[in-house]
Design a protein around this motif. Structure first.
Motif, short mmCIF file in Angstrom:
data_model
loop_
_atom_site.label_atom_id
_atom_site.label_comp_id
_atom_site.label_asym_id
_atom_site.label_seq_id
_atom_site.Cartn_x
_atom_site.Cartn_y
_atom_site.Cartn_z
N HIS A 71 -52.80 1.73 35.91
CA HIS A 71 -51.53 1.19 35.42
C HIS A 71 -51.38 -0.25 35.92
O HIS A 71 -50.66 -0.51 36.87
N VAL A 74 -47.81 -1.92 36.46
CA VAL A 74 -47.11 -1.39 37.64
C VAL A 74 -47.72 -1.99 38.91
O VAL A 74 -47.00 -2.34 39.84
N ALA A 77 -46.39 -5.46 39.24
CA ALA A 77 -44.98 -5.43 39.63
C ALA A 77 -44.84 -5.05 41.11
O ALA A 77 -44.03 -5.64 41.84
N THR A 81 -43.30 -7.06 44.39
CA THR A 81 -42.36 -6.53 45.38
C THR A 81 -42.93 -6.58 46.79
O THR A 81 -42.18 -6.75 47.76
N ASP A 116 -38.44 -1.04 44.51
CA ASP A 116 -39.72 -0.33 44.49
C ASP A 116 -39.61 1.00 43.75
O ASP A 116 -40.47 1.35 42.94
N LEU A 118 -37.43 1.83 41.42
CA LEU A 118 -37.25 1.57 39.99
C LEU A 118 -38.57 1.17 39.32
O LEU A 118 -38.84 1.59 38.18
N VAL A 119 -39.39 0.40 40.01
CA VAL A 119 -40.70 0.01 39.45
C VAL A 119 -41.58 1.25 39.28
O VAL A 119 -42.25 1.42 38.25
N ILE A 121 -40.58 4.40 38.92
CA ILE A 121 -40.03 5.21 37.84
C ILE A 121 -40.31 4.56 36.48
O ILE A 121 -40.74 5.23 35.53
N TRP A 122 -40.09 3.25 36.36
CA TRP A 122 -40.33 2.52 35.12
C TRP A 122 -41.79 2.66 34.67
O TRP A 122 -42.07 2.84 33.50
N GLY A 123 -42.69 2.62 35.62
CA GLY A 123 -44.11 2.70 35.28
C GLY A 123 -44.62 4.12 35.06
O GLY A 123 -45.75 4.31 34.62
N GLY A 124 -43.81 5.11 35.36
CA GLY A 124 -44.23 6.49 35.17
C GLY A 124 -45.34 6.93 36.10
O GLY A 124 -46.18 7.76 35.74
#
Length: 181
Positions: A71, A74, A77, A81, A116, A118-119, A121-124
């Motif tokens: 990924h 992610v 991202a 962070t 962290d 949210l990133v 979760i956003w990236g699955g």
């Protein structure tokens, strides 16, 4: 600009890398043995985690990075962070000000954790991170429990800022006062 970025990263990571122990000491197979008791095991884990905390953190980051390697967005991202963690939390010595208000370290910590989360979760990749983190923790606890701590005491005394207070040297500064009042 590149010189500024380079010096920023060097200064930011200096306190973090100063606590890293040599990998040859960390991975010395001659110091691995089975502890005698539960008390010995917990003592080893406590001492090794404190002594090798930076090494364990590096291993954790490597395993987590490998768990989300497929990924790339992610990973990028989370790298951003990581830079935020290094600059806003770990290496900052002066207070952080935002819109005229001083931001507490606790608030910075909470915001960085939320970002962290949210990133992830956003990236699955939540499941990947949990499994990778679990594998890393098991490996770290296994190493900490099996690695003897006999060599750590002398090493910690040598590198301690309080080494002169801990030494057995009977210099003049320790001598009792002579003579009367």
């Amino acid at each position: 600009m590149s010189q500024f970025v380079s010096s920023f990263f060097k200064e930011t990571t200096k306190p973090l890398t100063s606590g890293r122990r040599p990998w040859s000491v960390f991975l010395d197979l001659t110091l691995l043995n089975i502890p005698f008791s539960i008390h010995d095991t917990t003592t080893r884990i406590t001492q090794n985690v404190l002594h090798f905390s930076v090494n364990y953190s590096i291993i954790l980051l490597i395993i987590l990075s490998l768990s989300i390697l497929n990924h790339p967005l992610v990973l990028i991202a989370l790298f951003i962070t990581l830079i935020a963690w290094l600059s806003l939390y770990f290496s900052r010595e002066e207070p952080l000000w935002f819109l005229g208000y001083q931001v507490s370290d606790w608030m910075v910590l909470v915001v960085l954790f939320v970002v962290d989360f949210l990133v992830v979760i956003w990236g699955g990749v939540f499941q990947n991170v949990v499994v990778g983190g679990g594998i890393a923790v098991v490996l770290m606890l296994l190493h900490a429990a099996l690695r003897s701590t006999d060599d750590l005491v002398a090493d910690d005394i040598e590198t301690s800022p309080y080494a002169n207070l801990l030494s057995d040297d009977d210099g003049d500064y320790n001598a009792p006062p002579t003579g009367g009042l």
